[in-house]
Design a protein around this motif. Structure first.
Motif, PDB file in Angstrom:
ATOM      1  N   GLU A  11     -28.851  32.863 -52.870  1.00 52.97           N
ATOM      2  CA  GLU A  11     -28.295  33.028 -51.523  1.00 52.97           C
ATOM      3  C   GLU A  11     -26.935  32.351 -51.340  1.00 52.97           C
ATOM      4  O   GLU A  11     -26.278  32.578 -50.326  1.00 52.97           O
ATOM      5  N   LYS A  12     -26.535  31.559 -52.323  1.00 53.93           N
ATOM      6  CA  LYS A  12     -25.211  30.929 -52.222  1.00 53.93           C
ATOM      7  C   LYS A  12     -24.093  31.955 -52.126  1.00 53.93           C
ATOM      8  O   LYS A  12     -23.033  31.678 -51.576  1.00 53.93           O
ATOM      9  N   GLN A  13     -24.354  33.140 -52.695  1.00 56.05           N
ATOM     10  CA  GLN A  13     -23.320  34.185 -52.641  1.00 56.05           C
ATOM     11  C   GLN A  13     -23.221  34.823 -51.247  1.00 56.05           C
ATOM     12  O   GLN A  13     -22.278  35.546 -50.962  1.00 56.05           O
ATOM     13  N   LEU A  14     -24.244  34.594 -50.428  1.00 54.56           N
ATOM     14  CA  LEU A  14     -24.269  35.258 -49.117  1.00 54.56           C
ATOM     15  C   LEU A  14     -23.562  34.405 -48.065  1.00 54.56           C
ATOM     16  O   LEU A  14     -23.520  33.178 -48.176  1.00 54.56           O
ATOM     17  N   PRO A  15     -23.023  35.072 -47.023  1.00 54.90           N
ATOM     18  CA  PRO A  15     -22.495  34.287 -45.902  1.00 54.90           C
ATOM     19  C   PRO A  15     -23.628  33.493 -45.247  1.00 54.90           C
ATOM     20  O   PRO A  15     -24.787  33.911 -45.281  1.00 54.90           O
ATOM     21  N   GLN A  16     -23.277  32.376 -44.662  1.00 57.06           N
ATOM     22  CA  GLN A  16     -24.254  31.456 -44.077  1.00 57.06           C
ATOM     23  C   GLN A  16     -25.317  32.158 -43.220  1.00 57.06           C
ATOM     24  O   GLN A  16     -26.506  31.890 -43.352  1.00 57.06           O
TER      25      GLN A  16
END
Ligand code: 4AD
Ligand code: MG
Length: 479
Positions: A292-297
């Protein structure tokens, strides 16, 4: 006897008392010509094997590469290194199978993507992520049998080849031995299935429910747990052409009893995984954070994997009617801002975007929706007093959408016949099914839990292809 060895999971929990043990497994890594990380699949943790200088010749040392299989005998001693309490001081190292590092698909400099591993599904069991996923999958399958066994349910093996379309959705794989080129025909040009293996048209089952109903009206409580097949052309992260389904069927249960059991069942599975697969879940929780680090907050999960599971355990599922669900959707800002792609009005089949809105945005917990319009549900569901909705119940889970579909069954012979006619279900061929309404009919209910969707929910894996060993999806049947 060859298999005189101790599994790594057990070794990691013993005292470093110098006892002699034998380990067998696959090399994960080899550092400094001295430290071999060995894994045997019993846990995601590796056992550190220490090879003292001079124990092995250069020739043998070169063959210790990632993926190679080994048999090591030595002494369990305290580890000086960080990260482990014990290690194995090798006395003998035997290479059981070499592994060419140039050709080994898992020997990669960078972390392999899930997509790459899907293409190499024959080897992905050997990775930490898939090791964890499939140990959890196993554990959950065991928990399911335990849950029902402890409640006195009888496990019924329903057939895989079937002549009926249980769901009436027509998304079936045909089973036939008729030749493609010289298909036998009737006078009117249609295929003459009398010539086929079973003397009639047959398919792979889409559900074991109808047969389970026969069991329930004798044993009271039964369940099936087997593979089911759907030829839906859906290429999504939640659909498989071959998936496993658990279908309990209970006599003397109304829709409320059915919902209570389904909720208890799902919570039991989650609790079992938390109690028995803690390490694997922690690894998977970490993996999810990385993914999920690749996703926006705002697209990331609010809760970590284990916190999510605990939240589900500690809160009761929301129960609403279909009519209420439609009202919630129509009154949402999401709807007013025209953010739903599909139309919202009473009578529609809830789309995935609607289900996810209800669960993830509105209620933020699992939701059970009841009382769906009869027209969009299967023929066997019990007609409600209003004459337009049925006693259906779907359970929607955060991140997944529909995880359970179930209903109270129509036990009234005449009403069932009416529904079958309205839905073009061939009454003649279903006499066996109608018999249980003729001979001591009882109120009864049941549901189907999609096993892979449940495994997705527990492991936090985003794509359903990553929770079944060998996925079958449109245009894809590898391995
Ligand atoms: O809602 P479904 O179609 O219900 C039945 O088959 C009933 N006969 C069950 C019953 O009452 N005994 O399917 C049940 C569940 C769904 O909620 C979903 O979790 C899963 O099966 N499912 C699938 N999972 C993966 N891939 C697919 N193509 C699936 N279709 C359904
Ligand atoms: Mg359904």
């Amino acid at each position: 006897m060859f298999n005189k060895r101790t599994k790594i999971k057990e070794l990691l929990s013993i005292e470093p008392d110098g006892r002699e043990v034998t380990v067998m497994g696959w090399v994960r890594s080899f550092r400094n010509n001295q430290f071999i990380a060995v894994n045997d699949g019993s846990t995601h943790q590796n056992l550190q094997v220490v090879v003292s200088l001079g124990l092995l010749n250069d020739e043998t040392l070169k063959r210790i590469t990632a993926g190679a299989s080994l048999k090591v005998t030595g002494e369990m001693v305290a580890s000086l290194g960080k990260g482990q309490k014990v290690e194995l001081k090798a006395n003998t190292v035997e290479i059981l199978g070499d592994c060419d590092p140039e050709k080994y698909p898992l020997q990669l400099k960078n972390r392999p993507t899930l997509e790459y591993l899907r293409e190499n599904a024959h080897l992905r069991f050997r990775t930490n992520t898939f090791g964890a996923v499939f140990r959890v999958r196993h554990s959950i399958a065991y928990a399911i049998h335990k849950f029902f066994n402890d409640k006195g349910f009888v496990y019924i093996h329903t057939p895989i080849i079937s002549a009926s379309d249980a769901e009436g959705a027509g998304e079936m794989f045909r089973v036939t031995t008729l030749p493609f080129d010289k298909t036998p025909r009737n006078d009117d040009g249609s295929v003459n299935f009398k010539e086929d293996f079973f003397g009639k048209s047959t398919n792979l089952t889409v559900s074991g429910q109808l047969e389970a109903e026969l069991g329930a009206t004798a044993f009271s409580d039964v369940y099936t747990f087997g593979p089911t097949f759907r030829a839906e052309n859906s290429n999504t992260t939640r659909h498989l052409a071959e998936f496993w389904m658990i279908e309990p069927e209970m006599a003397f249960y109304d829709i409320e009893d059915n919902m209570d059991l389904a909720e208890e069942f799902i919570k039991y599975i989650i609790q079992y995984a938390i109690d028995h697969n803690r390490e694997d879940l922690e690894l998977l929780a970490q993996r999810l954070i990385e993914e999920e680090k690749q996703l926006p907050q705002d697209k990331r999960s609010e809760l970590g994997l284990i916190e999510k599971l605990e939240f589900v355990l500690n809160n009761s599922f929301e129960r609403i009617t279909y009519t209420e669900a439609i009202d919630i959707l129509l009154n949402s800002n999401h709807y007013k801002k025209k953010k739903f792609q599909y139309e919202v009005k009473w009578g529609i089949d809830l789309q995935s975007e609607h289900e996810r809105y209800l669960v993830e945005k509105h209620f933020k917990k699992p939701v059970i929706v009841t009382g769906y319009p009869a027209a969009i549900k299967a023929f066997y569901m019990r007609m409600n007093e209003d004459g337009k909705t049925v006693a259906a119940m779907d359970i929607l889970a955060p991140g997944i959408g529909e995880i359970v579909g179930g209903s109270q069954r129509e036990e009234r012979y005449n009403k069932l016949i009416e529904r079958m006619a309205a839905m073009h279900v061939p009454v003649e061929e279903m006499q066996w099914y109608l018999d249980i309404r003729r001979f001591g009919s009882v109120p009864h209910s049941g549901f189907g839990l999609g096993f892979e969707r449940m495994v997705q929910f527990v492991t936090g894996m985003t794509n359903i292809r990553d929770v079944i060993p060998f996925a079958r999806t449109p245009k894809n049947c590898e391995f």
